[in-house]
Design an enzyme around this catalytic site. Structure first.
Site, mmCIF file in Angstrom:
data_model
loop_
_atom_site.group_PDB
_atom_site.id
_atom_site.type_symbol
_atom_site.label_atom_id
_atom_site.label_comp_id
_atom_site.label_asym_id
_atom_site.label_seq_id
_atom_site.Cartn_x
_atom_site.Cartn_y
_atom_site.Cartn_z
ATOM 1 N N THR A 105 0.826 -1.208 0.000
ATOM 2 C CA THR A 105 0.000 0.000 0.000
ATOM 3 C C THR A 105 0.862 1.261 0.000
ATOM 4 O OG1 THR A 105 -1.850 -1.104 1.099
ATOM 5 C CG2 THR A 105 -1.754 1.295 1.278
ATOM 6 N N SER A 144 -7.033 -1.039 -6.650
ATOM 7 C CA SER A 144 -6.613 -1.371 -5.296
ATOM 8 C C SER A 144 -5.122 -1.667 -5.348
ATOM 9 C CB SER A 144 -7.366 -2.606 -4.781
ATOM 10 O OG SER A 144 -6.737 -3.160 -3.648
ATOM 11 N N THR A 145 -4.444 -1.468 -4.245
ATOM 12 C CA THR A 145 -3.054 -1.926 -4.173
ATOM 13 C C THR A 145 -2.967 -3.389 -4.592
ATOM 14 O OG1 THR A 145 -2.463 -0.375 -2.403
ATOM 15 C CG2 THR A 145 -1.117 -2.360 -2.599
ATOM 16 N N ASN A 146 -3.993 -4.153 -4.267
ATOM 17 C CA ASN A 146 -3.928 -5.603 -4.432
ATOM 18 C C ASN A 146 -3.985 -6.075 -5.878
ATOM 19 O OD1 ASN A 146 -3.955 -5.385 -1.695
ATOM 20 N ND2 ASN A 146 -6.043 -6.158 -1.433
ATOM 21 N N THR A 191 37.182 -36.019 -12.057
ATOM 22 C CA THR A 191 35.947 -36.310 -11.332
ATOM 23 C C THR A 191 36.306 -36.539 -9.877
ATOM 24 O OG1 THR A 191 36.147 -38.675 -11.836
ATOM 25 C CG2 THR A 191 34.818 -37.334 -13.338
ATOM 26 N N SER A 323 47.293 -9.877 -0.440
ATOM 27 C CA SER A 323 47.581 -10.065 0.987
ATOM 28 C C SER A 323 48.273 -8.843 1.546
ATOM 29 C CB SER A 323 48.469 -11.296 1.185
ATOM 30 O OG SER A 323 48.865 -11.416 2.531
ATOM 31 N N SER A 324 48.003 -8.580 2.820
ATOM 32 C CA SER A 324 48.689 -7.500 3.522
ATOM 33 C C SER A 324 49.984 -7.978 4.153
ATOM 34 C CB SER A 324 47.771 -6.923 4.605
ATOM 35 O OG SER A 324 47.475 -7.938 5.568
ATOM 36 N N LYS A 329 51.412 -12.343 -3.437
ATOM 37 C CA LYS A 329 50.199 -13.164 -3.495
ATOM 38 C C LYS A 329 49.085 -12.399 -4.213
ATOM 39 C CE LYS A 329 47.367 -16.164 -0.572
ATOM 40 N NZ LYS A 329 46.013 -15.729 -0.929
#
Length: 471
Positions: A105, A144-146, A191, A323-324, A329
């Site tokens: 609504t 209607s909203t519906n 696999t 990486s820090s 990396k």
């Protein structure tokens, strides 16, 4: 220092509210803004939905005018206002949260109020002078909203799917291009993460293209038609209360013309007003695609793993330091981001399923969550596909020599020799190769089990990656 904001006064069922004078929304939208500050995901983030709401309102006004239910000047004002929304104007006037109580609504009143106030200015009146063009009496006439809200959701989703087609197709083409580029590169198929039998890297990427093409086909074959069946004209619960006999026919015809789609009326409006089945179907197709894309992302991360202590069959373009603490990396951040998007879409499907199940009797009050999560999933999927294509797939390189070396050193090629040596002998050779570390080919040559000519024929790329051609 207090700065006075110019306001206008509006009233509704609950009383009076001061609305900022510059705003085109009204009192009911303001209440929704105050009540539902939940997700930070606003209606104005989904322009296809806003345009769809305006399309429905335009169609309904056309029908009412055709039935002499609304004056020509009011219809003209509503049509002008809708056209402004179609032209991407006033979208900032839809600030309500996508998650909202009231079965939509708030969204319906947001579009009613905005169209009314744009229309009032078109009629040379001031915003809020609803005696000349009313959000409920005029803009929402026979509605209607519906019935408006789910119809607009469906119309918006059709447009969203149309927009998804381009990134979807482009990603598929990118995989096809890589399939062609890598068609000559022999590698090991696997696999259960164990060596299986040889294939080409092109076949692997071709399978990615095929599986996504299957999903795009299903999305386009099923959903536009399913979403084109709407409950417009059913009003509150599907009985059509407060409408004229011809209203539904006229509104549907007008909506078809506006959207350039073959919109049709549901055969049972009471059923259609409470049923969320089409939304669940769309969500399941999006989840299916997300599941596949996540699996593809997993495969790319595995194939590029290492680079020196992993499979390292393909090389992903570095996008940022990984990486820090670990120098040099680089992480597969784009496939990882795709995984995260896919997880969100899969989670959205669960939320949509729960919301669809939670409906009671003649209405599902959880539709706002369904709408939000469907539009969000399509939006996320389209953006992620573009990212995946441009920042990952297009720039993948094959480590062809390494792929070939893995094949030659693999036990898996023994399978190709089964027809010549028999299962018992090949099993013995495979076991011996595993235990000794020698290659299968070296052991076969050492025992003189097959001639070099037969080995060359059996191990030719074309004979290992497809059924052998009969002479």
């Amino acid at each position: 220092m207090n700065i006075k904001i110019n306001t206008r006064t509006e009233k509704d069922l609950l009383g009076y509210k001061e609305i900022p004078a510059h705003c085109y929304y009204g009192v009911q939208t303001l209440r929704a803004i105050e009540n539902f500050n939940l997700s930070q995901n606003k209606l104005n983030q989904f322009p296809v939905f806003i345009k769809a709401l305006a399309m429905v309102k335009s169609a309904c006004a056309h029908a009412n005018f055709k039935l002499d239910k609304i004056e020509e000047n009011k219809n003209n004002a509503i049509q002008y206002a809708c056209q402004q929304i179609f032209n991407n104007q006033y979208h900032d006037q839809f600030p309500i949260d996508m998650i909202q109580g009231g079965a939509g609504t708030s969204t319906n009143m947001n579009i009613n109020e905005v169209l009314a106030n744009i229309g009032l200015e078109y009629l040379e009146h001031s915003k809020g002078e609803y005696q000349y063009l009313h959000p409920n009496n005029d803009v929402n006439m026979s509605q209607s909203t519906n019935d408006v809200y789910p119809t607009a959701i469906k119309v918006g989703l059709i447009s969203a799917i149309d927009q998804l087609n381009t990134p979807f197709e482009n990603l598929i083409q990118s995989f096809k291009h890589k399939s062609d580029e890598f068609s000559h590169i022999l590698k090991m198929g696997r696999t259960q993460l164990q060596d299986a039998v040889p294939m080409t890297l092109g076949q692997e990427f071709g399978a990615f293209a095929t599986t996504l093409q299957n999903d795009l086909n299903k999305l386009n074959q099923i959903m536009p038609d399913a979403l084109s069946v709407v409950n417009l004209g059913g009003t509150a619960i599907g009985t059509g209360i407060n409408t004229e006999v011809k209203y539904r026919e006229y509104a549907i015809a007008s909506l078809s013309e506006i959207t350039q789609r073959n919109i049709s009326s549901a055969p049972d409006l009471i059923e259609a007003t409470s049923d969320m089945g089409d939304f669940v179907l769309l969500s399941s197709l999006l989840k299916r695609t997300a599941t596949k894309l996540s699996k593809i992302s997993n495969d790319l991360r595995l194939l590029s793993s290492g680079p020196r202590a992993g499979l390292n069959e393909i090389h992903l373009e570095p996008r940022q330091p990984g990486s820090s603490i670990m120098p040099g990396k680089v992480n597969p951040v784009i496939p990882e981001a795709m995984n995260l998007v896919c997880f969100q879409i899969i989670a959205n499907d669960l939320a949509i399923t729960l919301a669809a199940e939670a409906g009671q009797l003649q209405l599902n009050a959880m539709e706002p969550l369904i709408a939000f999560k469907l539009f969000e999933s399509i939006d996320l999927l389209g953006k992620a596909m573009q990212m995946f294509q441009h920042k990952c797939i297009e720039n993948i390189r094959a480590n062809a020599e390494h792929c070939q070396a893995l094949v030659e050193n693999s036990i898996g090629i023994i399978t190709a020799l089964n027809p010549y040596l028999g299962y018992e002998t090949t099993t013995r050779i495979a076991k011996q190769a595993n235990e000794s570390g020698q290659s299968v080919l070296a052991l076969i040559k050492a025992e003189n089990l097959l001639s070099d000519q037969i080995l060359a024929d059996v191990l030719a790329v074309n004979n290992m990656v497809q059924p052998k051609q009969c002479a």
